[in-house]
Design a protein around this motif. Structure first.
Motif, PDB file in Angstrom:
ATOM      1  N   ILE A   6     -29.909  56.171  17.320  1.00 38.26           N
ATOM      2  CA  ILE A   6     -29.574  55.734  16.236  1.00 38.26           C
ATOM      3  C   ILE A   6     -30.107  56.776  14.962  1.00 38.26           C
ATOM      4  O   ILE A   6     -31.107  56.597  14.455  1.00 38.26           O
ATOM      5  CB  ILE A   6     -29.696  54.306  15.561  1.00 38.26           C
ATOM      6  CG1 ILE A   6     -29.525  53.274  16.826  1.00 38.26           C
ATOM      7  CG2 ILE A   6     -28.901  54.019  14.469  1.00 38.26           C
ATOM      8  CD1 ILE A   6     -29.888  51.770  16.601  1.00 38.26           C
ATOM      9  N   GLU A   7     -29.465  57.749  14.839  1.00 39.45           N
ATOM     10  CA  GLU A   7     -29.439  58.847  13.953  1.00 39.45           C
ATOM     11  C   GLU A   7     -28.343  59.564  13.445  1.00 39.45           C
ATOM     12  O   GLU A   7     -27.497  60.006  14.171  1.00 39.45           O
ATOM     13  CB  GLU A   7     -30.486  59.829  14.791  1.00 39.45           C
ATOM     14  CG  GLU A   7     -30.392  61.289  14.294  1.00 39.45           C
ATOM     15  CD  GLU A   7     -31.251  61.176  13.090  1.00 39.45           C
ATOM     16  OE1 GLU A   7     -30.887  61.194  12.043  1.00 39.45           O
ATOM     17  OE2 GLU A   7     -32.430  61.599  13.205  1.00 39.45           O
ATOM     18  N   ASP A   8     -28.551  59.608  12.097  1.00 42.56           N
ATOM     19  CA  ASP A   8     -27.081  60.176  11.320  1.00 42.56           C
ATOM     20  C   ASP A   8     -27.176  61.736  11.213  1.00 42.56           C
ATOM     21  O   ASP A   8     -25.963  62.233  10.970  1.00 42.56           O
ATOM     22  CB  ASP A   8     -26.988  59.375  10.180  1.00 42.56           C
ATOM     23  CG  ASP A   8     -28.002  59.935   9.058  1.00 42.56           C
ATOM     24  OD1 ASP A   8     -29.197  59.832   9.494  1.00 42.56           O
ATOM     25  OD2 ASP A   8     -28.152  60.301   8.040  1.00 42.56           O
ATOM     26  N   GLU A   9     -28.149  62.293  11.317  1.00 40.10           N
ATOM     27  CA  GLU A   9     -28.144  63.799  11.446  1.00 40.10           C
ATOM     28  C   GLU A   9     -27.707  64.221  12.745  1.00 40.10           C
ATOM     29  O   GLU A   9     -28.624  64.247  13.739  1.00 40.10           O
ATOM     30  CB  GLU A   9     -29.550  64.278  11.160  1.00 40.10           C
ATOM     31  CG  GLU A   9     -29.954  64.259   9.628  1.00 40.10           C
ATOM     32  CD  GLU A   9     -31.579  64.372   9.193  1.00 40.10           C
ATOM     33  OE1 GLU A   9     -31.898  65.377   9.326  1.00 40.10           O
ATOM     34  OE2 GLU A   9     -32.206  63.493   9.211  1.00 40.10           O
ATOM     35  N   LYS A  10     -26.459  64.912  12.713  1.00 39.65           N
ATOM     36  CA  LYS A  10     -25.758  65.428  13.863  1.00 39.65           C
ATOM     37  C   LYS A  10     -26.622  66.563  14.780  1.00 39.65           C
ATOM     38  O   LYS A  10     -26.779  66.365  15.942  1.00 39.65           O
ATOM     39  CB  LYS A  10     -24.508  65.921  13.561  1.00 39.65           C
ATOM     40  CG  LYS A  10     -23.594  64.768  13.044  1.00 39.65           C
ATOM     41  CD  LYS A  10     -22.159  64.763  13.854  1.00 39.65           C
ATOM     42  CE  LYS A  10     -21.574  63.408  13.715  1.00 39.65           C
ATOM     43  NZ  LYS A  10     -20.835  63.280  12.253  1.00 39.65           N
ATOM     44  N   LEU A  50     -34.856  55.037  16.774  1.00 40.53           N
ATOM     45  CA  LEU A  50     -34.003  54.496  15.563  1.00 40.53           C
ATOM     46  C   LEU A  50     -34.857  55.346  14.258  1.00 40.53           C
ATOM     47  O   LEU A  50     -35.896  55.296  13.934  1.00 40.53           O
ATOM     48  CB  LEU A  50     -34.614  53.246  15.427  1.00 40.53           C
ATOM     49  CG  LEU A  50     -34.004  52.330  14.144  1.00 40.53           C
ATOM     50  CD1 LEU A  50     -32.705  52.512  13.924  1.00 40.53           C
ATOM     51  CD2 LEU A  50     -34.685  50.927  14.217  1.00 40.53           C
ATOM     52  N   ASP A  51     -33.757  56.057  13.657  1.00 38.03           N
ATOM     53  CA  ASP A  51     -33.848  56.808  12.409  1.00 38.03           C
ATOM     54  C   ASP A  51     -34.221  55.699  11.064  1.00 38.03           C
ATOM     55  O   ASP A  51     -33.497  54.633  11.095  1.00 38.03           O
ATOM     56  CB  ASP A  51     -32.879  57.740  12.175  1.00 38.03           C
ATOM     57  CG  ASP A  51     -33.415  58.703  10.934  1.00 38.03           C
ATOM     58  OD1 ASP A  51     -34.583  58.885  10.912  1.00 38.03           O
ATOM     59  OD2 ASP A  51     -32.546  59.236  10.097  1.00 38.03           O
ATOM     60  N   ILE A  52     -34.963  56.083  10.208  1.00 36.50           N
ATOM     61  CA  ILE A  52     -35.079  55.115   8.956  1.00 36.50           C
ATOM     62  C   ILE A  52     -33.916  55.115   7.879  1.00 36.50           C
ATOM     63  O   ILE A  52     -33.141  54.339   7.712  1.00 36.50           O
ATOM     64  CB  ILE A  52     -36.375  55.237   8.373  1.00 36.50           C
ATOM     65  CG1 ILE A  52     -37.498  54.835   9.428  1.00 36.50           C
ATOM     66  CG2 ILE A  52     -36.516  54.421   7.108  1.00 36.50           C
ATOM     67  CD1 ILE A  52     -38.790  55.001   8.736  1.00 36.50           C
ATOM     68  N   MET A  53     -33.696  56.598   7.625  1.00 40.95           N
ATOM     69  CA  MET A  53     -32.749  56.751   6.454  1.00 40.95           C
ATOM     70  C   MET A  53     -31.258  56.963   7.128  1.00 40.95           C
ATOM     71  O   MET A  53     -30.953  57.911   7.793  1.00 40.95           O
ATOM     72  CB  MET A  53     -32.799  58.037   5.619  1.00 40.95           C
ATOM     73  CG  MET A  53     -34.308  58.111   4.932  1.00 40.95           C
ATOM     74  SD  MET A  53     -34.183  56.682   3.647  1.00 40.95           S
ATOM     75  CE  MET A  53     -33.065  57.794   2.485  1.00 40.95           C
ATOM     76  N   LEU A  54     -30.502  55.746   6.971  1.00 39.14           N
ATOM     77  CA  LEU A  54     -29.388  55.739   7.952  1.00 39.14           C
ATOM     78  C   LEU A  54     -28.188  55.154   6.944  1.00 39.14           C
ATOM     79  O   LEU A  54     -28.411  54.489   6.116  1.00 39.14           O
ATOM     80  CB  LEU A  54     -29.244  54.824   8.951  1.00 39.14           C
ATOM     81  CG  LEU A  54     -30.202  55.185  10.206  1.00 39.14           C
ATOM     82  CD1 LEU A  54     -30.394  54.094  11.331  1.00 39.14           C
ATOM     83  CD2 LEU A  54     -29.316  56.564  11.272  1.00 39.14           C
ATOM     84  N   THR A 100     -43.141  61.332  13.919  1.00 37.68           N
ATOM     85  CA  THR A 100     -42.760  61.953  12.811  1.00 37.68           C
ATOM     86  C   THR A 100     -42.006  63.267  12.918  1.00 37.68           C
ATOM     87  O   THR A 100     -42.332  64.049  13.666  1.00 37.68           O
ATOM     88  CB  THR A 100     -44.177  62.299  12.035  1.00 37.68           C
ATOM     89  OG1 THR A 100     -45.090  61.068  12.064  1.00 37.68           O
ATOM     90  CG2 THR A 100     -44.128  62.852  10.727  1.00 37.68           C
ATOM     91  N   LYS A 101     -41.096  63.317  11.981  1.00 35.41           N
ATOM     92  CA  LYS A 101     -40.143  64.512  11.997  1.00 35.41           C
ATOM     93  C   LYS A 101     -40.821  65.540  11.205  1.00 35.41           C
ATOM     94  O   LYS A 101     -41.397  65.266  10.331  1.00 35.41           O
ATOM     95  CB  LYS A 101     -38.843  64.060  11.362  1.00 35.41           C
ATOM     96  CG  LYS A 101     -37.758  63.151  12.106  1.00 35.41           C
ATOM     97  CD  LYS A 101     -36.530  63.226  11.371  1.00 35.41           C
ATOM     98  CE  LYS A 101     -35.355  62.015  11.900  1.00 35.41           C
ATOM     99  NZ  LYS A 101     -34.392  62.222  10.725  1.00 35.41           N
ATOM    100  N   PRO A 102     -40.593  66.559  11.501  1.00 31.55           N
ATOM    101  CA  PRO A 102     -39.832  67.266  12.597  1.00 31.55           C
ATOM    102  C   PRO A 102     -40.955  67.226  13.844  1.00 31.55           C
ATOM    103  O   PRO A 102     -42.205  67.185  13.680  1.00 31.55           O
ATOM    104  CB  PRO A 102     -39.736  68.746  12.289  1.00 31.55           C
ATOM    105  CG  PRO A 102     -40.950  69.094  11.387  1.00 31.55           C
ATOM    106  CD  PRO A 102     -41.203  67.762  10.936  1.00 31.55           C
TER     107      PRO A 102
HETATM  108 CA    CA Z   1     -31.316  59.997   8.769  1.00 30.23          CA
END
Ligand code: CA
Length: 222
Positions: A6-10, A50-54, A100-102
């Motif tokens: 689940i990640e909005d950044e393509k 799962l990403d947080i900012m979505l 942690t990203k990246p």
């Molecule tokens: Ca995001």
């Protein structure tokens, strides 16, 4: 093994899903929290990333909702650098780990392997059924003295079999664990792959391990 991402950044989603697919995982991607929570509830996943900012629903809301409904699928959260509060909040809400990203893909893989190991509580990482040995870390498969060379899909399939020995696995169960949601249930691709596996695992051995259960599916048994 089937993973929900689940990640909005393509770009990030592509990077992770490409790597996981190469490691023979089946991957479904959701680009917002609502779709992610929906997929997590209707499908059976082995792991959720799962990403947080979505959009629509953030990662905290998603995990809260899933855990609230009793879903125990392991979750790895993707957090921003130096955001200690997010890490703590994620773990408190029921995440199993965070990264942690990246991050380097190899680190994500190590965390996935650790979670899967914990989940299946194997002290010895190798999975064994009779003289068939499957090593999920190196993905080396042997039967007796014979080293078996498998494609990614064949490997995913035998790993699923060996994690569920003596259990009849229907084509639906197999498709849900080994293929992603682009799988077309009208094709005979599962039967084709099971036959490939038989050629490699059973051919030349007196004792066959992969059996057809007419009208039901397949079973790994001696
Ligand atoms: Ca995001």
């Amino acid at each position: 093994m089937r993973i929900l991402l689940i990640e909005d950044e393509k770009k990030v989603a592509r990077f992770i899903s490409k790597g996981l697919t190469e490691e023979s995982y089946a991957v479904d991607i959701a680009y917002d929290g609502e779709e992610g929570a929906f997929l997590a509830e209707i499908n059976e996943y082995d792991l959720i990333i799962l990403d947080i900012m979505l959009p629509k629903k953030n990662g905290f809301e998603v995990i809260k909702q899933l855990r609230g409904k009793g879903l125990i699928t392991p979750v790895i959260m993707l957090t921003a650098k130096d955001d200690l509060n997010s890490k703590i909040q994620g773990l408190d809400l029921g995440a199993d780990d965070y990264i942690t990203k990246p991050f380097a893909f190899s680190e994500l893989m190590a965390r996935i392997r650790a979670i899967i190991r914990r989940r299946y509580e194997k002290i010895d990482n190798k999975l064994q059924f009779g003289d068939l040995i499957v090593d999920p870390i190196t993905r080396r498969v042997t039967r007796g003295d014979k080293e078996i060379d498998l494609t990614n899909k064949e490997y995913a399939l035998i790993e699923y079999f060996v994690r569920n020995p003596n259990r009849v696995l229907s084509r639906t169960m197999i498709s849900e664990h080994v293929w992603d949601y682009q799988f077309d249930p009208m094709t005979n691709v599962i039967d084709v792959y099971v036959n490939y596996l038989r050629q490699k695992i059973d051919k030349g051995f007196d004792k066959k391990l992969i059996h057809t259960v007419r009208g039901a599916g397949y079973v790994l048994r001696e």
